[in-house]
Design a protein around this motif. Structure first.
Motif, PDB file in Angstrom:
ATOM      1  N   PRO A 263       6.544  -3.500  -4.303  1.00  0.00           N
ATOM      2  CA  PRO A 263       5.732  -2.291  -4.496  1.00  0.00           C
ATOM      3  C   PRO A 263       4.469  -2.583  -5.305  1.00  0.00           C
ATOM      4  O   PRO A 263       4.451  -3.485  -6.159  1.00  0.00           O
ATOM      5  N   ASN A 264       3.440  -1.820  -5.032  1.00  0.00           N
ATOM      6  CA  ASN A 264       2.180  -1.980  -5.764  1.00  0.00           C
ATOM      7  C   ASN A 264       2.246  -1.236  -7.089  1.00  0.00           C
ATOM      8  O   ASN A 264       2.719  -0.091  -7.148  1.00  0.00           O
TER       9      ASN A 264
ATOM     10  N   TYR B 139      -0.249   7.790   7.714  1.00  0.00           N
ATOM     11  CA  TYR B 139      -0.100   6.336   7.650  1.00  0.00           C
ATOM     12  C   TYR B 139      -0.618   5.864   6.303  1.00  0.00           C
ATOM     13  O   TYR B 139      -1.818   5.857   6.048  1.00  0.00           O
ATOM     14  N   GLU B 140       0.295   5.507   5.417  1.00  0.00           N
ATOM     15  CA  GLU B 140      -0.063   5.095   4.058  1.00  0.00           C
ATOM     16  C   GLU B 140       0.966   4.084   3.581  1.00  0.00           C
ATOM     17  O   GLU B 140       2.002   4.459   3.022  1.00  0.00           O
ATOM     18  N   PRO B 141       0.720   2.778   3.827  1.00  0.00           N
ATOM     19  CA  PRO B 141       1.708   1.760   3.438  1.00  0.00           C
ATOM     20  C   PRO B 141       2.147   1.871   1.981  1.00  0.00           C
ATOM     21  O   PRO B 141       3.302   1.636   1.665  1.00  0.00           O
ATOM     22  N   TRP B 142       1.220   2.190   1.083  1.00  0.00           N
ATOM     23  CA  TRP B 142       1.609   2.427  -0.307  1.00  0.00           C
ATOM     24  C   TRP B 142       1.041   3.755  -0.780  1.00  0.00           C
ATOM     25  O   TRP B 142       1.698   4.760  -0.741  1.00  0.00           O
ATOM     26  N   GLY B 143      -0.189   3.799  -1.226  1.00  0.00           N
ATOM     27  CA  GLY B 143      -0.789   5.044  -1.700  1.00  0.00           C
ATOM     28  C   GLY B 143      -1.174   4.973  -3.162  1.00  0.00           C
ATOM     29  O   GLY B 143      -0.431   5.433  -4.035  1.00  0.00           O
ATOM     30  N   TYR B 144      -2.349   4.375  -3.430  1.00  0.00           N
ATOM     31  CA  TYR B 144      -2.797   4.243  -4.821  1.00  0.00           C
ATOM     32  C   TYR B 144      -3.294   5.559  -5.406  1.00  0.00           C
ATOM     33  O   TYR B 144      -3.231   5.775  -6.613  1.00  0.00           O
ATOM     34  N   THR B 145      -3.814   6.452  -4.562  1.00  0.00           N
ATOM     35  CA  THR B 145      -4.387   7.699  -5.101  1.00  0.00           C
ATOM     36  C   THR B 145      -3.332   8.566  -5.800  1.00  0.00           C
ATOM     37  O   THR B 145      -3.566   9.017  -6.930  1.00  0.00           O
TER      38      THR B 145
END
Length: 728
Positions: free
Chosen positions: A329-330, A559-565
């Motif tokens: 995970p990021n 489609y959002e592999p992770w999602g930093y926002t």
């Protein structure tokens, strides 16, 4: 004795983090749930609600590379976005540097292409010490005529970085392509400049690591070299290392599959048809078959394959035919955003800056109370469908109807921040800011003069007369300002003149939903088609300040592999909406018993219809609007507590697990380390939440019966304790 020591150690952790669910292992290696310690039950409810997980950070040995140097272990991280801001991978690598250096020190080195414009501001170019293994390899490759730059990346941790000037190796491009084809049967078209760059970069990186490994071979202790490659653009280097059978452990991470992005951009029912796509045909139709082949080869040749989320892992399993070995995970450098005792105050300060913009943008129609106004926003790449902008706008229209029907006195201003092609700011937006500035300056000038008259009058022993305080010419000045603020047109729905606005998807969706900022609308909209910065003449604030000033971030991505926002919202204490198709949403659902009570609203975009998803999002937003101010303060406080869950200090353990997995494959005698990472963090339902819906008291935060902020409104003891703690 060992059992006694571990019992004492767990007791220490429990005292620090009594609200955490601690996973232990029995003698047979099975995961067990440690029972709550009796002494933790006697702690006050208030103390149990405010916890940090600093004790968990001490479980890993972060010795600045002493252990790695002793084991002769080296780690190279290779990416096209190392010190080169292009997309989200830059943020991943940049924010992780501090945690990587804490663990590996100078045994860790980044590699990327040399881009002069980026390197000039981001890298301190310097020669590495004489005799250093990296220095010897650099000099050897410079003898080839290649230009290689070394230095330190000016980010947290100040890691070593080596940048390759791919233009200096361009003369060998044809031979590299031929070599690649002979080994893999992957042909590269001449016109694809991005692929050409990736081939040059990959061959330079592979040659560097090969020479470096050969140099280490002269040492007595067995060297362990790990090369971690990000995305298909860096994958050529991995392919070459494996084709040459170099004694290096390799890790490949895909942050989003190449074909997945293309398919989702085409508005297909992606997730319900993952196992039905003819992969080769779909890649060929989109002209990316050669790129897809590079990505798939990198995936299968790597000793360890990782993705950033479970949802991307499922995508990779179907499109790349390999299940990820480790999910990585990021995270974020939470220290950068930390404002433990200030984030509530920062929210108020920055919200006032947004208020100033709203006063100017809605001049002439400023008939709503800013104290009863909530700011929602969405932001990211301008991918209308992938980022869920279509769902957001449709749900805003429903929310507008709900608020009108309920008769609430609240207003929602929804901001959409997507970079699009524009001509410039539109005249009305600039005029509004100028008018409000003129009125503000006029009033401040008159205030000073009135204050002087009052002072002089009182100094003479007389109470000032009302008629003598405001002069006629000052009344005229005020009237001019008031009349200039009148306008017959509605406030604009965008701040810029957008190129080909007839075809702009956001503007067309706003028109279709009839969100025109009419006086009767309880939901106002503002489309700002460029990223925010402190030099912006309308807002005058950067993105981080803007996020802190908003009340809710809405990111209903498809489609959002992770999602930093939404992750950035969380560490700044701002509630957010995400989906069960984003890596972030799935990660939070896994680690939080009741995400909504922590300000994480997860919209279902996977198992229900689009219409039902729109209704669910609209209901979530309406529920949030129904919260009173006290409940929003409590929820923000809970949201900020989740920041530890997203800290690289914890999430970097997944990268350690991936490297350990790769080393074990190359050197079976090396025992694979089991790193649990965030798996040991479980956030329970907040104590002020009732155990079941049968309880008579409402959930906190919950919908306010009167939609008021009255201080005498009933709240639970825990909620009052939280509010009390905020004022300390």
């Amino acid at each position: 004795m060992a059992h006694s020591a571990s019992h004492s150690y767990l007791k220490n952790i429990s005292l620090k983090c009594p609200s955490l669910v601690i996973l232990t292992r029995d003698g047979h290696g099975c995961a067990m749930l440690a029972t709550p310690w009796p002494w933790s039950q006697s702690m006050s409810r208030s103390n149990r609600r405010f916890y940090r997980v600093d004790s968990l950070r001490d479980l890993d040995i972060l010795d600045k590379g002493e252990t790695a140097a002793h084991e002769n272990r080296w780690v190279f991280e290779v990416s096209h976005e190392a010190a080169n801001k292009v997309g989200g991978i830059y943020q991943v690598i940049r924010s992780k540097c501090g945690a990587s250096v804490d663990e590996l020190g100078d045994q860790y080195c980044l590699m990327g292409p040399y881009k002069e414009s980026s390197a000039r501001t981001e890298v301190e170019l310097c020669e590495l010490p004489y005799g250093h293994p990296l220095t010897n390899t650099i000099h050897k490759l410079r003898d080839y005529g290649w230009k290689i730059h070394s230095g330190r990346w000016l980010v947290d941790g100040n890691p070593q970085i080596i940048l390759f000037d791919i233009g200096s190796a361009a003369a060998g491009l044809d031979s590299y392509k031929h070599d690649l084809y002979q080994n893999t049967k992957i042909g590269m078209p001449q016109h694809d400049m991005e692929c050409n760059d990736s081939i040059l970069f990959g061959f330079m990186v592979a040659e560097f690591i090969t020479q470096f490994r050969n140099h280490l071979g002269e040492e007595e202790s067995q060297p362990h070299v790990i090369a971690h490659f990000h995305e298909w653009l860096a994958g050529v280097g991995l392919i070459q290392l494996r084709m040459k059978n170099i004694d290096v452990a390799t890790v490949f991470t895909t942050h989003a599959t190449l074909l997945g992005r293309f398919l989702c951009a085409g508005a297909v029912d992606f997730y319900n048809n993952l196992d039905k796509f003819d992969i080769d045909q779909e890649a060929g139709k989109r002209g990316i078959y050669h790129r897809y082949c590079l990505e798939r080869s990198s995936t299968h040749l790597a000793h360890t394959f990782t993705t950033v989320s479970e949802i991307t892992g499922m995508e990779a399993e179907n499109l790349l035919s390999r299940k990820p070995d480790v999910i990585t995970p990021n995270g974020l450098n939470v220290k950068k955003f930390a404002a433990i005792h200030e984030f509530q105050n920062l929210h108020q300060v920055n919200k006032e800056k947004i208020n100033d913009f709203v006063r100017g943008h809605f001049y002439g129609h400023f008939d709503f109370d800013l104290e009863q106004t909530l700011y929602f926003f969405t932001a990211g790449r301008y991918e209308f469908g992938n980022k869920g902008a279509d769902l957001f706008i449709e749900a805003l229209a429903r929310l507008n109807h709900y608020m009108q029907a309920s008769g609430t006195n609240k207003t929602v201003v929804a901001f959409m921040i997507f970079p699009a092609k524009t001509n410039n700011f539109n005249v009305e937006s600039l005029r509004g800011q100028a008018i409000t500035k003129g009125l503000r300056d006029t009033i401040q000038d008159i205030q000073v003069k009135i204050g002087k008259r009052m002072y002089d009058s009182c100094l003479g022993g007389n109470l000032p007369d009302e008629d003598d305080l405001l002069m006629k010419e000052e009344v005229v000045r005020l009237k001019r300002c008031i009349y200039s603020a009148h306008r017959s047109t509605l406030p604009p729905i965008t701040t810029h003149n957008i190129v080909n606005d007839d075809f702009d998807p956001v503007l067309n969706a706003l028109r279709r939903c009839k969100l025109f900022n009419d006086k009767s609308d309880r939901v106002k909209v503002v489309f700002h088609p460029e990223f925010l910065s402190a030099t912006n003449p309308l807002f005058g604030m950067d993105y981080e300040e803007f996020v802190r000033g908003c009340n809710l971030g809405v990111f209903p991505s498809y489609y959002e592999p992770w999602g930093y926002t939404p992750a950035e919202c969380t560490v700044m204490g701002i509630p957010s909406v995400t989906t069960n198709l984003s890596g972030f949403g799935c990660f939070m659902a896994e680690h939080i018993a009741d995400p909504v009570s922590y300000g994480i609203y997860i919209v279902d975009r996977r198992s229900i219809s689009l219409e039902e998803s729109v209704r669910q999002l609209a209901q979530y937003m309406f529920d949030f609007v129904s919260l009173n101010r006290r409940q929003r303060v409590i929820q923000r406080n809970r949201t900020e507590r989740l920041s530890d869950l997203l800290d690289w200090k914890i999430l970097a353990t997944y990268y350690r697990q991936a490297r350990s997995h790769a080393l074990h494959k190359v050197y079976p005698e090396i025992e694979e380390v089991d790193q649990r990472g965030a798996g040991c963090l479980k956030y329970p339902r907040p104590l002020s939440e009732p155990p079941s819906p049968s309880m008579s008291r409402t959930t906190t935060p919950a919908a306010s019966v009167h939609n008021s902020d009255d201080e005498d409104e009933e709240d639970s003891v825990d909620s009052e304790a939280e509010v009390e703690a905020l004022s300390v």
